[in-house]
Scaffold this motif. Sequence first.
Motif, PDB file in Angstrom:
ATOM      1  N   MET A 149       0.861  -1.172   0.000  1.00 50.70           N
ATOM      2  CA  MET A 149       0.000   0.000   0.000  1.00 50.70           C
ATOM      3  C   MET A 149       0.905   1.233   0.000  1.00 50.70           C
ATOM      4  N   LYS A 150       1.239   1.706  -1.171  1.00 49.44           N
ATOM      5  CA  LYS A 150       2.226   2.781  -1.313  1.00 49.44           C
ATOM      6  C   LYS A 150       1.667   4.112  -0.785  1.00 49.44           C
ATOM      7  N   PRO A 151       2.475   4.951  -0.159  1.00 46.18           N
ATOM      8  CA  PRO A 151       3.891   4.664   0.101  1.00 46.18           C
ATOM      9  C   PRO A 151       4.092   3.764   1.311  1.00 46.18           C
ATOM     10  N   ASN A 152       5.009   2.807   1.145  1.00 45.75           N
ATOM     11  CA  ASN A 152       5.491   2.061   2.301  1.00 45.75           C
ATOM     12  C   ASN A 152       6.796   2.706   2.761  1.00 45.75           C
ATOM     13  N   GLY A 153       7.507   2.085   3.688  1.00 45.34           N
ATOM     14  CA  GLY A 153       8.657   2.808   4.214  1.00 45.34           C
ATOM     15  C   GLY A 153       9.671   1.949   4.930  1.00 45.34           C
ATOM     16  N   VAL A 154      10.672   2.601   5.477  1.00 42.06           N
ATOM     17  CA  VAL A 154      11.803   1.943   6.141  1.00 42.06           C
ATOM     18  C   VAL A 154      12.055   2.619   7.489  1.00 42.06           C
ATOM     19  N   ARG A 163      15.528   6.836  12.193  1.00 42.27           N
ATOM     20  CA  ARG A 163      14.650   7.558  11.276  1.00 42.27           C
ATOM     21  C   ARG A 163      13.608   6.618  10.666  1.00 42.27           C
ATOM     22  N   VAL A 164      12.498   7.222  10.225  1.00 45.71           N
ATOM     23  CA  VAL A 164      11.503   6.561   9.393  1.00 45.71           C
ATOM     24  C   VAL A 164      11.365   7.402   8.132  1.00 45.71           C
ATOM     25  N   LEU A 165      11.503   6.760   6.968  1.00 46.10           N
ATOM     26  CA  LEU A 165      11.325   7.435   5.690  1.00 46.10           C
ATOM     27  C   LEU A 165      10.474   6.568   4.773  1.00 46.10           C
ATOM     28  N   ASP A 166       9.700   7.221   3.895  1.00 46.67           N
ATOM     29  CA  ASP A 166       9.000   6.439   2.875  1.00 46.67           C
ATOM     30  C   ASP A 166      10.038   5.836   1.932  1.00 46.67           C
ATOM     31  N   THR A 167       9.684   4.740   1.279  1.00 49.02           N
ATOM     32  CA  THR A 167      10.646   3.956   0.507  1.00 49.02           C
ATOM     33  C   THR A 167      11.297   4.760  -0.606  1.00 49.02           C
ATOM     34  N   ASP A 168      10.542   5.571  -1.343  1.00 45.46           N
ATOM     35  CA  ASP A 168      11.128   6.337  -2.438  1.00 45.46           C
ATOM     36  C   ASP A 168      12.139   7.358  -1.922  1.00 45.46           C
ATOM     37  N   THR A 169      11.816   8.033  -0.811  1.00 44.95           N
ATOM     38  CA  THR A 169      12.761   8.995  -0.237  1.00 44.95           C
ATOM     39  C   THR A 169      14.013   8.291   0.265  1.00 44.95           C
ATOM     40  N   PHE A 170      13.830   7.144   0.896  1.00 45.40           N
ATOM     41  CA  PHE A 170      14.972   6.355   1.361  1.00 45.40           C
ATOM     42  C   PHE A 170      15.862   5.996   0.172  1.00 45.40           C
ATOM     43  N   PHE A 171      15.267   5.541  -0.925  1.00 45.61           N
ATOM     44  CA  PHE A 171      16.019   5.126  -2.106  1.00 45.61           C
ATOM     45  C   PHE A 171      16.813   6.295  -2.694  1.00 45.61           C
ATOM     46  N   ILE A 207      -5.450  -6.090  15.441  1.00 46.62           N
ATOM     47  CA  ILE A 207      -4.369  -5.737  16.354  1.00 46.62           C
ATOM     48  C   ILE A 207      -3.229  -5.240  15.470  1.00 46.62           C
ATOM     49  N   ARG A 208      -2.752  -4.030  15.720  1.00 46.75           N
ATOM     50  CA  ARG A 208      -1.757  -3.433  14.829  1.00 46.75           C
ATOM     51  C   ARG A 208      -0.575  -2.905  15.646  1.00 46.75           C
ATOM     52  N   ASN A 209       0.586  -2.879  15.024  1.00 47.52           N
ATOM     53  CA  ASN A 209       1.712  -2.223  15.674  1.00 47.52           C
ATOM     54  C   ASN A 209       2.543  -1.454  14.665  1.00 47.52           C
ATOM     55  N   GLY A 210       3.243  -0.437  15.163  1.00 47.77           N
ATOM     56  CA  GLY A 210       4.031   0.420  14.290  1.00 47.77           C
ATOM     57  C   GLY A 210       5.082   1.170  15.079  1.00 47.77           C
ATOM     58  N   VAL A 211       5.836   2.009  14.363  1.00 49.46           N
ATOM     59  CA  VAL A 211       6.924   2.753  14.987  1.00 49.46           C
ATOM     60  C   VAL A 211       7.036   4.116  14.328  1.00 49.46           C
ATOM     61  N   GLY A 212       7.343   5.131  15.140  1.00 49.07           N
ATOM     62  CA  GLY A 212       7.600   6.471  14.636  1.00 49.07           C
ATOM     63  C   GLY A 212       8.706   7.108  15.455  1.00 49.07           C
ATOM     64  N   VAL A 213       9.345   8.112  14.890  1.00 57.06           N
ATOM     65  CA  VAL A 213      10.427   8.816  15.569  1.00 57.06           C
ATOM     66  C   VAL A 213      10.037  10.277  15.706  1.00 57.06           C
ATOM     67  N   ASP A 214      10.147  10.830  16.925  1.00 63.53           N
ATOM     68  CA  ASP A 214       9.727  12.211  17.158  1.00 63.53           C
ATOM     69  C   ASP A 214      10.873  13.187  16.887  1.00 63.53           C
ATOM     70  N   ALA A 215      10.592  14.466  17.085  1.00 67.45           N
ATOM     71  CA  ALA A 215      11.570  15.510  16.778  1.00 67.45           C
ATOM     72  C   ALA A 215      12.792  15.448  17.685  1.00 67.45           C
ATOM     73  N   ASP A 216      12.672  14.819  18.846  1.00 70.61           N
ATOM     74  CA  ASP A 216      13.804  14.671  19.767  1.00 70.61           C
ATOM     75  C   ASP A 216      14.631  13.422  19.482  1.00 70.61           C
ATOM     76  N   GLY A 217      14.232  12.647  18.477  1.00 71.14           N
ATOM     77  CA  GLY A 217      14.990  11.454  18.117  1.00 71.14           C
ATOM     78  C   GLY A 217      14.583  10.197  18.851  1.00 71.14           C
ATOM     79  N   LYS A 218      13.540  10.260  19.688  1.00 68.74           N
ATOM     80  CA  LYS A 218      13.066   9.071  20.387  1.00 68.74           C
ATOM     81  C   LYS A 218      12.174   8.233  19.463  1.00 68.74           C
ATOM     82  N   ALA A 219      12.310   6.925  19.558  1.00 65.44           N
ATOM     83  CA  ALA A 219      11.486   6.016  18.769  1.00 65.44           C
ATOM     84  C   ALA A 219      10.306   5.549  19.616  1.00 65.44           C
TER      85      ALA A 219
END
Length: 278
Positions: A149-154, A163-171, A207-219
């Motif tokens: 389901m684009k965009p996916n990410g890394v 960091r978390v970036l969408d796949t195209d930006t990462f590439f 039931i879902r899980n995910g990850v994000g990184v905030d402006a302070d660099g915490k995951a």
Amino acid sequence: MTIKRTLSLALIVSLAACNPEPSGEPVMRAQLESDGGVTVIASDDASNAPAEQIALPSDCSGVTFEGAAFTHCIADPASHSITTAKAAVSGDDFGRIASYAAIAQPGTVAFATNAGMYGDDLNAIGYFVQDSQRLKELNRADGEGNFHMKPNGVFFGSDCNWRVLDTDTFFRTIGDRPQFGTQSGPMLVINGELHPDFQENGPSRAIRNGVGVDADGKAHFVISDEPVSFGVFARYFRDELQTPNALYLDGNVSSLWNPATGRMDTGRVGPLLVVEKK
């Protein structure tokens, strides 16, 4: 945010620094409360304090958002490192976090969770880096299912920079291989906006899980404790955690190991994200 004990500026700086506390020195730890406040926990030199006084608090806590229950775990570069691993492919606990827990060094793991989507062989179907070794190439193919389901990410990082970036930006922008990396999909939040295909509160619940990184660099690692829609799940990252980018890891097989509370989910996983204490 309220601070329940007064800290000197020097102590605040030391908590934020990307360095573990020196061994043998008194330790001061800050614990994030569910109401947004911070409790400062003081402990004496570990060699002189009883075990119950020096036991670390859990890095995960229960929260409620839009009427849904979640478990929210925080990895702080000042006190944690992140690595990837793989669950065993054979044995009684093959494909479960318990297989990794059985060989992990006691006391080192803060928490661990599934790292993304995988195939029948339990190997990641997207980009996967473990100990700076790329085990799977970046997957930019089209296809069916949540991963595509684009965009996916890394989700990736080295040392204290996560960091978390969408796949195209990462590439396009990432040339150096990170120490760890995992690809999944869809992105939940992209540059502060929800994924364009999400409904406000669609009929698909899991039931879902995910990850994000905030402006302070915490995951921020989040797993729902009940079936939720993509919309509710993504808004928690955007509105409560304020992570400009967040990545969906999986649904239904989502699993968490939290040694501090004894939680060991039994879902079938493959690749793992392990948060370790410094």
